[in-house]
Design an enzyme around this catalytic site. Structure first.
Site, PDB file in Angstrom:
ATOM      1  N   GLU A 372       7.711  73.332  27.415  1.00  0.00           N
ATOM      2  CA  GLU A 372       7.062  73.167  28.721  1.00  0.00           C
ATOM      3  C   GLU A 372       6.479  74.501  29.150  1.00  0.00           C
ATOM      4  OE1 GLU A 372       9.281  71.478  32.004  1.00  0.00           O
ATOM      5  OE2 GLU A 372      10.324  70.096  30.670  1.00  0.00           O
TER       6      GLU A 372
HETATM    7  P1  P53 Z   1       7.667  70.438  38.914  1.00  0.00           P
HETATM    8  C1  P53 Z   1      12.210  73.884  38.544  1.00  0.00           C
HETATM    9  C2  P53 Z   1      12.157  75.077  37.847  1.00  0.00           C
HETATM   10  C3  P53 Z   1      11.906  75.068  36.491  1.00  0.00           C
HETATM   11  C4  P53 Z   1      11.696  73.866  35.828  1.00  0.00           C
HETATM   12  O1  P53 Z   1       8.334  71.182  37.666  1.00  0.00           O
HETATM   13  C5  P53 Z   1      11.757  72.684  36.515  1.00  0.00           C
HETATM   14  C6  P53 Z   1      12.002  72.679  37.865  1.00  0.00           C
HETATM   15  C7  P53 Z   1      12.037  71.406  38.624  1.00  0.00           C
HETATM   16  O2  P53 Z   1      11.125  71.477  39.668  1.00  0.00           O
HETATM   17  O3  P53 Z   1      11.645  71.483  35.904  1.00  0.00           O
HETATM   18  C8  P53 Z   1      10.877  71.305  34.734  1.00  0.00           C
HETATM   19  O4  P53 Z   1       7.398  69.052  38.472  1.00  0.00           O
HETATM   20  C9  P53 Z   1      11.191  69.911  34.284  1.00  0.00           C
HETATM   21  C10 P53 Z   1      10.063  68.935  34.453  1.00  0.00           C
HETATM   22  C11 P53 Z   1       9.231  69.340  35.639  1.00  0.00           C
HETATM   23  C12 P53 Z   1       8.599  70.686  35.332  1.00  0.00           C
HETATM   24  O5  P53 Z   1       9.586  71.659  35.070  1.00  0.00           O
HETATM   25  O6  P53 Z   1       8.658  70.523  39.998  1.00  0.00           O
HETATM   26  O7  P53 Z   1      11.729  69.828  32.982  1.00  0.00           O
HETATM   27  O8  P53 Z   1      10.616  67.655  34.556  1.00  0.00           O
HETATM   28  O9  P53 Z   1       8.281  68.415  36.005  1.00  0.00           O
HETATM   29  C13 P53 Z   1       7.690  71.207  36.438  1.00  0.00           C
HETATM   30  O10 P53 Z   1       6.414  71.184  39.214  1.00  0.00           O
END
Ligand code: P53
Length: 475
Positions: A372
């Protein structure tokens, strides 16, 4: 020399953030379904506000999400057009076991993923599958208290037994728990944990973490037994913590902030609880209850590779004056004065990715997989519906450059790179649709209005070029 020839370029999603179809195909309700968009979300995902079912006051974006349940062929075709070598998705546990504790799986759920994986292979796309991405069947939450209960290990084992056998030959790359360290920061989202007044939250979190770690080792064991070709990874929400200053107290604080997260990966990758964690848990009186054989399982079934998400570095200070500036987010971090931030306050630090990669590789000496990375931003389509997302291209270009430096200049072994949300999807942190990560725009807003029509953004063609040149052409 650049990236390896078989480098796995692609994108990553999670079932609950894109599938929708929450009650179709025999699917059961899950914790992730009942997390609303809006001001109450953080209390819900933190396990501080009880939300075990839908109510009329809130909007629950995961119910329909971007309806990938019905659009997956169209979406995978678009991924193939960009040249994806891999597609990371997750299995919704409650599609396979609607309540979580049945003995027989739900055939319709199994069939759905079988078709999805076959669709990927049609285009030579290798699925990378997260077994649990923040989801837990609701019945396991209400009847068992989710991962605080040892019984979850057995239910998860059943799930693994079924999916590894059913998808043998279709799936080779597996991740056991998405962002396993998220249990500390958003325990209801991370592990279905909800706390009653007066409970020792830390004790419960570390007990649940132990259960997940044992379950992860069992999954690794079964995956290797069923097919020696299976590659199993752990998954960390990563991002190096910098000391706010060179004051030794700040350095110490930063080091311990990182250890809180590395603790999980230490167990999954090295096969034992690190000494610093044992000492800390003893001091706090939160040592988890372990069963006979647990430590042996952990020792004997370590992961094959280390996967992680990276969005930002973090910052820590021991000075209470400086700490006052801290802004509340899932991962609380100080503002780093040297960095710009996204519209959601996530600080942008490409070199931090190279630093994080080197730290992880030094620590574990196993192949890494970036599963990611990306920029959540507001996109405004022009009069033709086209999104010129140069800001997203800039973010990704800088991060891919830093990642290439880690590989070429520093010798880090990297299996692949999947950007987060190659198609716009529901945000995990906020539940919003307008926090977009995609190369593909989806017509849907925070309230659930829109046609769900998919269209290519400027970054679509850019990423296609990046993949075609194996990361050489980033312009
Ligand atoms: P969103 C917080 C900090 C780091 C990773 O996040 C995180 C989060 C959760 O907010 O989650 C991961 O959608 C996760 C995904 C998520 C993505 O980061 O809040 O594995 O499910 O969507 C991005 O912007």
């Amino acid at each position: 020399m650049g990236f390896r020839k078989d480098f796995l370029w692609g994108g990553a999603t999670a079932a609950n953030q894109c599938e929708g179809g929450y009650n179709e195909g025999g699917r059961g309700l899950a914790n992730v379904d009942v997390s609303p968009v809006g001001k109450d979300r953080f209390a819900v995902i933190a396990g501080k506000m009880k939300m075990f079912d839908f109510d009329d006051e809130h909007f629950y974006p995961a119910k329909e999400a971007i309806d990938m349940y019905h659009h997956f062929r169209e979406d995978i075709k678009l991924f193939a057009e960009m040249g994806f070598k891999t597609y990371r998705c997750s299995i919704a546990w409650s599609r396979i076991f609607p309540n979580g504790d049945e003995t027989e799986p739900n055939e319709e759920g199994l069939k759905f993923y079988e078709e999805l994986f076959k669709e990927c292979h049609k285009y030579g796309i290798e699925p990378l599958v997260t077994i649990t991405h923040f989801d837990c069947p609701m019945h396991l939450v209400t009847e068992y208290g989710a991962w605080r209960n040892r019984k979850l290990v057995g239910f998860y084992e059943n799930l693994c037994n079924v999916i590894f056998r059913r998808y043998k030959g279709l799936v080779k790359y597996w991740l056991t728990f998405n962002e396993i360290n998220m249990i500390l920061h958003a325990p209801f989202m991370g592990a279905g944990l909800y706390f009653e007044e007066g409970e020792d939250e830390e004790k419960i979190k570390y007990q649940a973490a132990h259960h997940e770690l044992v379950a992860s080792a069992i999954a690794t064991k079964i995956a290797h037994e069923v097919d020696p070709n299976n590659m199993v990874g752990c998954m960390l929400a990563a991002g190096q913590t910098y000391p706010y200053s060179c004051h030794p107290n700040d350095v110490w604080k930063g080091m311990n902030a990182d250890r809180e997260n590395y603790f999980f990966i230490d167990v999954q990758s090295r096969g034992q609880y690190p000494k610093y964690a044992i000492k800390e848990m003893e001091r706090k009186g939160i040592m988890p209850v372990m069963e006979e054989g647990d430590l042996e399982l952990l020792k004997n079934h370590t992961v094959d590779f280390i996967s992680f998400s990276y969005y930002s570095s973090r910052c820590a200070s021991a000075d209470p004056e400086v700490n006052k500036l801290t802004e509340g987010n899932i991962f609380a971090s100080l503002k780093n004065p040297y960095l710009d931030a996204s519209e959601w306050g996530w600080q942008i630090d490409p070199l931090g990715l190279r630093i994080t990669m080197n730290t992880l590789y030094d620590r574990y000496q196993k192949p890494l997989f970036i599963v990611e990375n990306g920029l959540g931003a507001i996109d405004t389509p022009d009069e033709n519906g086209y999104v010129k997302d140069d800001y997203r291209i800039d973010y990704l270009r800088a991060h891919i450059k830093a990642m290439r430096d880690a590989v070429v200049e520093d010798g880090v072994d990297l299996l692949g790179y999947t950007t987060w949300g190659p198609i716009d999807l529901v945000s995990a942190g906020t539940g919003e649709m307008k926090k977009r990560y995609g190369f593909i725009y989806v017509d849907r807003d925070n309230e659930g209005n829109g046609t769900l029509k998919r269209s290519k953004k400027k970054s679509f063609d850019w990423y296609k070029k990046v993949i075609a040149s194996n990361g050489e052409d980033l312009e």
